[in-house]
Scaffold this motif. Sequence first.
Motif, PDB file in Angstrom:
ATOM      1  N   GLY A  54     -33.118  15.100  28.217  1.00 31.79           N
ATOM      2  CA  GLY A  54     -33.108  16.273  27.356  1.00 31.79           C
ATOM      3  C   GLY A  54     -33.917  17.457  27.833  1.00 31.79           C
ATOM      4  N   THR A  55     -34.533  17.348  28.998  1.00 32.45           N
ATOM      5  CA  THR A  55     -35.372  18.457  29.461  1.00 32.45           C
ATOM      6  C   THR A  55     -34.607  19.471  30.301  1.00 32.45           C
ATOM      7  N   SER A  56     -33.435  19.120  30.758  1.00 30.05           N
ATOM      8  CA  SER A  56     -32.633  20.012  31.584  1.00 30.05           C
ATOM      9  C   SER A  56     -31.372  20.406  30.834  1.00 30.05           C
ATOM     10  N   THR A  57     -31.167  21.705  30.677  1.00 30.78           N
ATOM     11  CA  THR A  57     -29.987  22.204  29.978  1.00 30.78           C
ATOM     12  C   THR A  57     -29.364  23.354  30.751  1.00 30.78           C
ATOM     13  N   ASN A  58     -28.068  23.505  30.600  1.00 28.73           N
ATOM     14  CA  ASN A  58     -27.342  24.625  31.194  1.00 28.73           C
ATOM     15  C   ASN A  58     -26.283  25.102  30.219  1.00 28.73           C
ATOM     16  N   TYR A  59     -25.980  26.391  30.276  1.00 27.59           N
ATOM     17  CA  TYR A  59     -25.050  26.997  29.327  1.00 27.59           C
ATOM     18  C   TYR A  59     -24.083  27.928  30.030  1.00 27.59           C
ATOM     19  N   ALA A  60     -22.896  28.001  29.466  1.00 25.21           N
ATOM     20  CA  ALA A  60     -21.949  29.019  29.894  1.00 25.21           C
ATOM     21  C   ALA A  60     -22.503  30.396  29.520  1.00 25.21           C
ATOM     22  N   ASP A  61     -22.188  31.381  30.330  1.00 30.06           N
ATOM     23  CA  ASP A  61     -22.680  32.730  30.049  1.00 30.06           C
ATOM     24  C   ASP A  61     -22.238  33.215  28.670  1.00 30.06           C
ATOM     25  N   SER A  62     -21.073  32.774  28.239  1.00 28.42           N
ATOM     26  CA  SER A  62     -20.517  33.243  26.970  1.00 28.42           C
ATOM     27  C   SER A  62     -21.323  32.780  25.755  1.00 28.42           C
ATOM     28  N   VAL A  63     -22.158  31.734  25.918  1.00 21.94           N
ATOM     29  CA  VAL A  63     -22.913  31.224  24.778  1.00 21.94           C
ATOM     30  C   VAL A  63     -24.416  31.266  24.996  1.00 21.94           C
ATOM     31  N   LYS A  64     -24.835  31.646  26.180  1.00 17.42           N
ATOM     32  CA  LYS A  64     -26.254  31.633  26.522  1.00 17.42           C
ATOM     33  C   LYS A  64     -27.038  32.539  25.572  1.00 17.42           C
ATOM     34  N   GLY A  65     -28.145  32.016  25.068  1.00 13.30           N
ATOM     35  CA  GLY A  65     -28.968  32.761  24.120  1.00 13.30           C
ATOM     36  C   GLY A  65     -28.552  32.591  22.679  1.00 13.30           C
ATOM     37  N   ARG A  66     -27.368  32.015  22.440  1.00 16.61           N
ATOM     38  CA  ARG A  66     -26.889  31.811  21.065  1.00 16.61           C
ATOM     39  C   ARG A  66     -26.758  30.334  20.717  1.00 16.61           C
ATOM     40  N   PHE A  67     -26.402  29.512  21.692  1.00 12.67           N
ATOM     41  CA  PHE A  67     -26.201  28.077  21.471  1.00 12.67           C
ATOM     42  C   PHE A  67     -27.353  27.296  22.101  1.00 12.67           C
ATOM     43  N   THR A  68     -27.669  26.165  21.485  1.00 18.86           N
ATOM     44  CA  THR A  68     -28.694  25.269  22.013  1.00 18.86           C
ATOM     45  C   THR A  68     -28.181  23.838  21.968  1.00 18.86           C
ATOM     46  N   ILE A  69     -28.185  23.189  23.126  1.00 23.27           N
ATOM     47  CA  ILE A  69     -27.805  21.782  23.203  1.00 23.27           C
ATOM     48  C   ILE A  69     -29.073  20.931  23.166  1.00 23.27           C
ATOM     49  N   SER A  70     -29.015  19.831  22.456  1.00 19.98           N
ATOM     50  CA  SER A  70     -30.153  18.920  22.379  1.00 19.98           C
ATOM     51  C   SER A  70     -29.629  17.507  22.196  1.00 19.98           C
ATOM     52  N   ARG A  71     -30.527  16.536  22.283  1.00 17.70           N
ATOM     53  CA  ARG A  71     -30.102  15.146  22.111  1.00 17.70           C
ATOM     54  C   ARG A  71     -31.241  14.342  21.502  1.00 17.70           C
ATOM     55  N   ASP A  72     -30.858  13.274  20.820  1.00 18.63           N
ATOM     56  CA  ASP A  72     -31.794  12.305  20.281  1.00 18.63           C
ATOM     57  C   ASP A  72     -31.376  10.947  20.823  1.00 18.63           C
ATOM     58  N   ASN A  73     -32.054  10.478  21.841  1.00 20.01           N
ATOM     59  CA  ASN A  73     -31.652   9.234  22.482  1.00 20.01           C
ATOM     60  C   ASN A  73     -31.883   8.022  21.575  1.00 20.01           C
ATOM     61  N   ALA A  74     -32.770   8.149  20.609  1.00 20.56           N
ATOM     62  CA  ALA A  74     -32.969   7.050  19.663  1.00 20.56           C
ATOM     63  C   ALA A  74     -31.784   6.914  18.718  1.00 20.56           C
ATOM     64  N   LYS A  75     -31.062   7.999  18.515  1.00 21.42           N
ATOM     65  CA  LYS A  75     -29.892   7.985  17.625  1.00 21.42           C
ATOM     66  C   LYS A  75     -28.584   8.042  18.384  1.00 21.42           C
ATOM     67  N   ASN A  76     -28.636   8.038  19.714  1.00 28.24           N
ATOM     68  CA  ASN A  76     -27.413   8.118  20.528  1.00 28.24           C
ATOM     69  C   ASN A  76     -26.544   9.306  20.114  1.00 28.24           C
ATOM     70  N   THR A  77     -27.187  10.431  19.926  1.00 27.20           N
ATOM     71  CA  THR A  77     -26.471  11.603  19.423  1.00 27.20           C
ATOM     72  C   THR A  77     -26.854  12.847  20.217  1.00 27.20           C
ATOM     73  N   VAL A  78     -25.861  13.670  20.494  1.00 24.95           N
ATOM     74  CA  VAL A  78     -26.079  14.965  21.119  1.00 24.95           C
ATOM     75  C   VAL A  78     -25.653  16.037  20.112  1.00 24.95           C
ATOM     76  N   TYR A  79     -26.364  17.146  20.137  1.00 25.69           N
ATOM     77  CA  TYR A  79     -26.139  18.218  19.168  1.00 25.69           C
ATOM     78  C   TYR A  79     -25.806  19.523  19.868  1.00 25.69           C
ATOM     79  N   LEU A  80     -25.166  20.412  19.127  1.00 16.30           N
ATOM     80  CA  LEU A  80     -24.957  21.774  19.589  1.00 16.30           C
ATOM     81  C   LEU A  80     -25.247  22.701  18.414  1.00 16.30           C
TER      82      LEU A  80
END
Length: 115
Positions: A54-80
């Motif tokens: 979860g420490t490395s993230t990359n974004y398309a230019d079209s969403v950069k600054g507006r979208f945030t990707i994250s994850r909770d490995n204890a819950k096996n879930t990724v978020y946007l």
Amino acid sequence: VQLVESGGGLVQPAGSLRLSCAASGFTFSTYVMRWYRLAPGKEREWVATIGSVGTSTNYADSVKGRFTISRDNAKNTVYLQMNSLKSDDTAVYYCQISLGLTHYWGQGTQVTVSS
């Protein structure tokens, strides 16, 4: 492998939504996860990537600054987390994982940005 997206819906321009993708059938904490989207009449677009811890993230230019990707490995879930939504963000959003040469996709969740 199973990926189940949720959290989509209808939102007004400038609004926010948080998508979730619940994963199962593989060791979630060891794999890179991605979000893609498919809008009507357009080709599938990569949106964001997050590394296994979860420490490395990359974004398309079209969403950069507006979208945030994250994850909770204890819950096996990724978020946007999607903020400042625009009509151009209207699409079906999919989470994705590649296991070797095989790519797995969820069923998608519809996001509609409209007033």
